[in-house]
Design an enzyme around this catalytic site. Structure first.
Site, PDB file in Angstrom:
ATOM      1  CG  ASN A 175      47.909  46.603  34.053  1.00 21.40           C
ATOM      2  OD1 ASN A 175      47.289  45.636  33.630  1.00 21.40           O
ATOM      3  ND2 ASN A 175      47.323  47.754  34.344  1.00 21.40           N
ATOM      4  CG  HIS A 185      40.202  43.800  34.872  1.00 18.21           C
ATOM      5  ND1 HIS A 185      39.927  45.124  34.668  1.00 18.21           N
ATOM      6  CD2 HIS A 185      39.046  43.229  35.286  1.00 18.21           C
ATOM      7  CE1 HIS A 185      38.640  45.349  34.926  1.00 18.21           C
ATOM      8  NE2 HIS A 185      38.085  44.203  35.306  1.00 18.21           N
ATOM      9  CE1 TYR A 237      39.124  46.234  30.474  1.00 23.64           C
ATOM     10  CE2 TYR A 237      39.333  44.614  28.738  1.00 23.64           C
ATOM     11  CZ  TYR A 237      39.655  45.057  29.998  1.00 23.64           C
ATOM     12  OH  TYR A 237      40.517  44.336  30.776  1.00 23.64           O
ATOM     13  CD  GLU A 292      34.620  44.153  35.531  1.00 24.69           C
ATOM     14  OE1 GLU A 292      34.970  45.283  35.149  1.00 24.69           O
ATOM     15  OE2 GLU A 292      35.226  43.521  36.429  1.00 24.69           O
ATOM     16  CE  LYS A 349      44.519  43.889  32.345  1.00 19.66           C
ATOM     17  NZ  LYS A 349      44.875  45.325  32.277  1.00 19.66           N
TER      18      LYS A 349
END
Length: 140
Positions: free
Chosen positions: A114, A117, A51, A128, A11
């Site tokens: 965080n 993913h 998402y 995905e 990310k």
């Protein structure tokens, strides 16, 4: 154990801090093989599509905003039980709850930032991967 593929995203918080290599090293060290990889900067429509299952959740807008805030590294990982193994290496979504030595425990800034993913089911992994890569770009 079955050889499977999963999607991994490094990310914006991690690419900004230039720790993508450290993260990839952890994944490879766990026996996962990178069979496709791209550094991209998503547009809002890409993040919203990726998402979409969270669209009605209160964090959706902030998540989309974060995921378009900088470049990301998307990759397909391959290995025995790749989905489970990747999730173990990543650690719990909340870095405060992640085990020592996991990516999120060691590198995450916060619950939102965080660092990584990973797909959570075979069905989501397929969806995905198909959203992010053409078959010809996966060269495992």
């Amino acid at each position: 154990m079955a050889i499977e593929r999963t999607l991994s995203i490094i990310k914006p918080d991690a690419t900004e801090r230039n720790i993508t290599g450290l993260i990839v090293a952890r994944l490879e060290g766990a026996g996962l093989r990178v069979v496709a990889q791209q550094r991209v900067w998503w547009k809002k429509k890409h993040a919203e599509e990726f998402y979409e299952m969270h669209k009605k959740r209160p964090f959706f807008d902030d998540l989309v905003k974060f995921m378009v805030s900088g470049p990301i590294v998307i990759q397909v990982l391959e290995g025995e039980d790749a989905i489970k193994k990747n999730r173990e290496v990543m650690g719990a979504t909340n870095p405060e709850e992640a085990d020592a030595g996991t990516i999120r425990k060691d590198f995450a800034i916060s619950l939102e930032k965080n660092s990584v993913h990973g797909s959570d089911t075979p069905e989501n992994a397929k969806r995905e991967i198909d959203l992010c890569f053409k078959k010809s770009e996966i060269v495992g």
